[in-house]
Enzyme design. Structure first.
Site, PDB file in Angstrom:
ATOM      1  N   ASP A 154      -5.329  17.091  52.884  1.00 54.15           N
ATOM      2  CA  ASP A 154      -4.258  16.141  52.592  1.00 54.15           C
ATOM      3  C   ASP A 154      -4.794  14.703  52.687  1.00 54.15           C
ATOM      4  OD1 ASP A 154      -1.189  15.639  52.395  1.00 54.15           O
ATOM      5  OD2 ASP A 154      -1.796  14.493  54.158  1.00 54.15           O
ATOM      6  N   GLY A 194       7.584  12.859  57.165  1.00 54.03           N
ATOM      7  CA  GLY A 194       8.967  13.047  57.612  1.00 54.03           C
ATOM      8  C   GLY A 194       9.924  12.809  56.464  1.00 54.03           C
ATOM      9  N   ILE A 251       5.458   3.971  54.313  1.00 54.98           N
ATOM     10  CA  ILE A 251       4.809   2.641  54.328  1.00 54.98           C
ATOM     11  C   ILE A 251       4.717   2.105  52.900  1.00 54.98           C
ATOM     12  CG2 ILE A 251       2.750   1.333  54.990  1.00 54.98           C
ATOM     13  CD1 ILE A 251       1.880   3.733  56.697  1.00 54.98           C
ATOM     14  N   LYS A 292      -5.341  11.843  49.680  1.00 59.98           N
ATOM     15  CA  LYS A 292      -4.766  10.495  49.798  1.00 59.98           C
ATOM     16  C   LYS A 292      -5.834   9.415  49.663  1.00 59.98           C
ATOM     17  CE  LYS A 292      -0.804  12.031  52.541  1.00 59.98           C
ATOM     18  NZ  LYS A 292      -0.346  12.368  53.902  1.00 59.98           N
ATOM     19  N   GLY A 299       9.096  18.947  60.490  1.00 60.31           N
ATOM     20  CA  GLY A 299       9.026  18.749  59.029  1.00 60.31           C
ATOM     21  C   GLY A 299       7.876  17.851  58.599  1.00 60.31           C
ATOM     22  N   LYS A 344       0.958  14.276  46.486  1.00 61.64           N
ATOM     23  CA  LYS A 344      -0.417  13.722  46.490  1.00 61.64           C
ATOM     24  C   LYS A 344      -1.427  14.586  45.768  1.00 61.64           C
ATOM     25  CE  LYS A 344       1.127  15.421  50.331  1.00 61.64           C
ATOM     26  NZ  LYS A 344       2.023  15.165  51.424  1.00 61.64           N
ATOM     27  N   GLU A 381       4.656   5.947  45.116  1.00 59.00           N
ATOM     28  CA  GLU A 381       4.575   5.259  46.420  1.00 59.00           C
ATOM     29  C   GLU A 381       4.574   6.249  47.588  1.00 59.00           C
ATOM     30  OE1 GLU A 381       4.446   1.615  47.084  1.00 59.00           O
ATOM     31  OE2 GLU A 381       3.754   2.740  48.817  1.00 59.00           O
ATOM     32  N   VAL A 441      11.603  16.521  51.480  1.00 65.24           N
ATOM     33  CA  VAL A 441      11.678  15.186  50.864  1.00 65.24           C
ATOM     34  C   VAL A 441      12.795  15.123  49.811  1.00 65.24           C
ATOM     35  CG1 VAL A 441      10.400  13.429  49.567  1.00 65.24           C
ATOM     36  CG2 VAL A 441       9.228  14.785  51.308  1.00 65.24           C
TER      37      VAL A 441
HETATM   38  N1  HSE Z   1       1.801  16.718  55.717  1.00 66.29           N
HETATM   39  C1  HSE Z   1       1.714  15.325  55.424  1.00 66.29           C
HETATM   40  C2  HSE Z   1       1.378  14.575  56.712  1.00 66.29           C
HETATM   41  C3  HSE Z   1       3.040  14.864  54.877  1.00 66.29           C
HETATM   42  O1  HSE Z   1       1.492  15.173  57.780  1.00 66.29           O
HETATM   43  O2  HSE Z   1       0.974  13.421  56.645  1.00 66.29           O
HETATM   44  C4  HSE Z   1       3.033  13.491  54.315  1.00 66.29           C
HETATM   45  O3  HSE Z   1       2.159  13.367  53.242  1.00 66.29           O
END
Ligand code: HSE
Length: 396
Positions: free
Chosen positions: A195, A297, A130, A199, A181, A99, A123, A11
């Site tokens: 993850d 990505g 998004i 979120k 990636g 996150k 964001e 990123v």
């Molecule tokens: N590893 C996370 C995903 C990256 O695949 O959504 C984006 O937060």
């Protein structure tokens, strides 16, 4: 003003490329000259056009009065937390794609930003490219949001899509996602659901104003989903998605959960494939609102970081509607009383002990709607007669 980018990974390098190649567009959107001033990493940058901006010394960034915004793209809690905290305390804006940091320390960092009249923006932390966080605290701020459901992890959605479309093996699909990636450096954060958990914790805290801790949210990943589950679900008109859900219960408590779910083909979330994410919001005034786009990505995520840099540089004061607090008591409601159907797969025909079950194949069934305690009792009963191989709730 100068921008300091912390971390030159997937990123961070995307953010540097946009700042370097689109300096005039970014400046014109921010209404002032904005340029890449520093790139901090522990490793050398290699041959990039902005190699002169490289530093390993965070104190040089902190003491430079021309640095207006620090963009943290390192990931993880430390040193990201300490860097952002010091930046905010020194009157600089901080933006992040991290996150884990926002889910764990969001309330504290927002409060420090407010005390120093700067902004802490994130964001890119949910939904990759998004535009999602900003509409939630601006356009939908007073909409009376009651429920959030989403596909929030690109890697697992990519893996499930490959398994669904091509009958591909789980590990092959995961290694593709890593090459592209999408995956975290340790892919267990993706495949075990952490993850998505972080979120949904961020979205819930933002929307309902009090921290929902990731550690409180029951979380199940996709690591136990088999090609057989995907195939049986597909034959019966469903796809399997990793869903993150949160809803406001009467009394102000929140119930949230991350788990695989069966989604009926044709419904909005069933069409979300590959690395795409979608978030479906239910609100009193608007009804359903759907956000959709690339959830992971390099460039989609970098684009959201850039949007935050522009916003931070444009504003002269702290955004009052972007805030939540750590409450004295947990907002998490221990269980959800709503009944749902479950997809059950067993190693033998146990239809006789599942009253009113809909038989999908020889050893796969859809139960009638059941509460969490009813399904636990049924699970024990099934295991007395055979072996329960899969139990996946149906999303409705
Ligand atoms: N590893 C996370 C995903 C990256 O695949 O959504 C984006 O937060």
């Amino acid at each position: 003003m100068k921008i300091a980018v912390l971390g030159h990974g997937t990123v961070g390098s995307g953010v540097c490329e946009i700042l370097w190649n689109k300096k005039s567009e970014v400046s014109s959107a921010a209404g002032k000259p904005v340029e890449l001033g520093y790139v901090l990493d522990i490793k050398d940058l290699g041959s990039v056009p902005y190699s002169e901006e490289f530093t390993k010394d965070f104190s040089a960034i902190l003491s430079d009065p021309e640095v207006g915004t620090v963009a943290e793209c390192i990931g993880g809690l430390e040193p990201a937390y300490s860097y952002i905290k010091s930046a905010l305390e020194n009157g600089k804006n901080a933006v992040t794609s991290n996150k884990e940091l926002v889910a764990e320390k969001g309330a504290e960092l927002l409060s420090i930003a407010r005390a120093h009249n700067v902004n802490f923006l994130f964001e890119a932390s949910v939904g990759g490219g998004i535009p999602l966080i900003r509409p939630l605290y601006t356009s939908l701020n007073a909409a009376g949001i009651t429920e959030i459901s989403g596909i929030l992890n690109g890697t697992t959605n990519y893996i499930l899509t490959k398994m669904f479309r091509f009958g591909e093996d789980y590990s092959d699909a995961l290694s593709d996602a890593q090459k592209l990636g999408y995956a975290e450096s340790d892919p267990s954060a993706d495949v075990l659901g952490w993850d998505s958990c972080r979120k949904i914790a961020i979205l819930s805290s933002l929307v309902w104003g009090r921290t929902l801790k990731p550690s409180e949210i029951p979380t199940e990943g996709i690591d136990k989903i088999t090609a057989e589950d995907v195939k049986t679900a597909e034959q019966c008109g469903f796809s399997i998605k990793l869903l993150a859900r949160a809803k406001l219960l009467s009394g102000g408590k929140i119930f949230a959960k991350v788990s695989p779910a069966l989604v009926k083909n044709g419904s909005p979330l069933s069409t979300v494939s590959d690395v795409f994410n979608a978030v479906l919001i239910k609100a009193e005034t608007t009804g359903e609102v759907l956000f959709y786009g690339k959830g992971a990505g390099k460039m989609p995520t970098a684009s959201s970081v850039i949007a935050d840099i522009i916003e931070a540089e444009k504003l002269d004061e702290n955004i009052k509607s972007l805030f939540w607090e750590d409450g004295a008591q947990s907002v998490f409601a221990g269980t959800d009383s709503a009944a749902k159907k479950y997809f059950i797969r067993t190693d033998s025909d146990v239809s006789a002990i599942i009253p009113k079950a809909e038989k999908l194949s020889e050893n796969a069934f859809l139960t009638p709607a059941m509460t969490e305690s009813e399904i636990s009792v049924l699970e024990e009963k099934i295991n007395e007669h055979g072996k329960l191989l899969s139990k996946i709730p149906v999303y409705e």
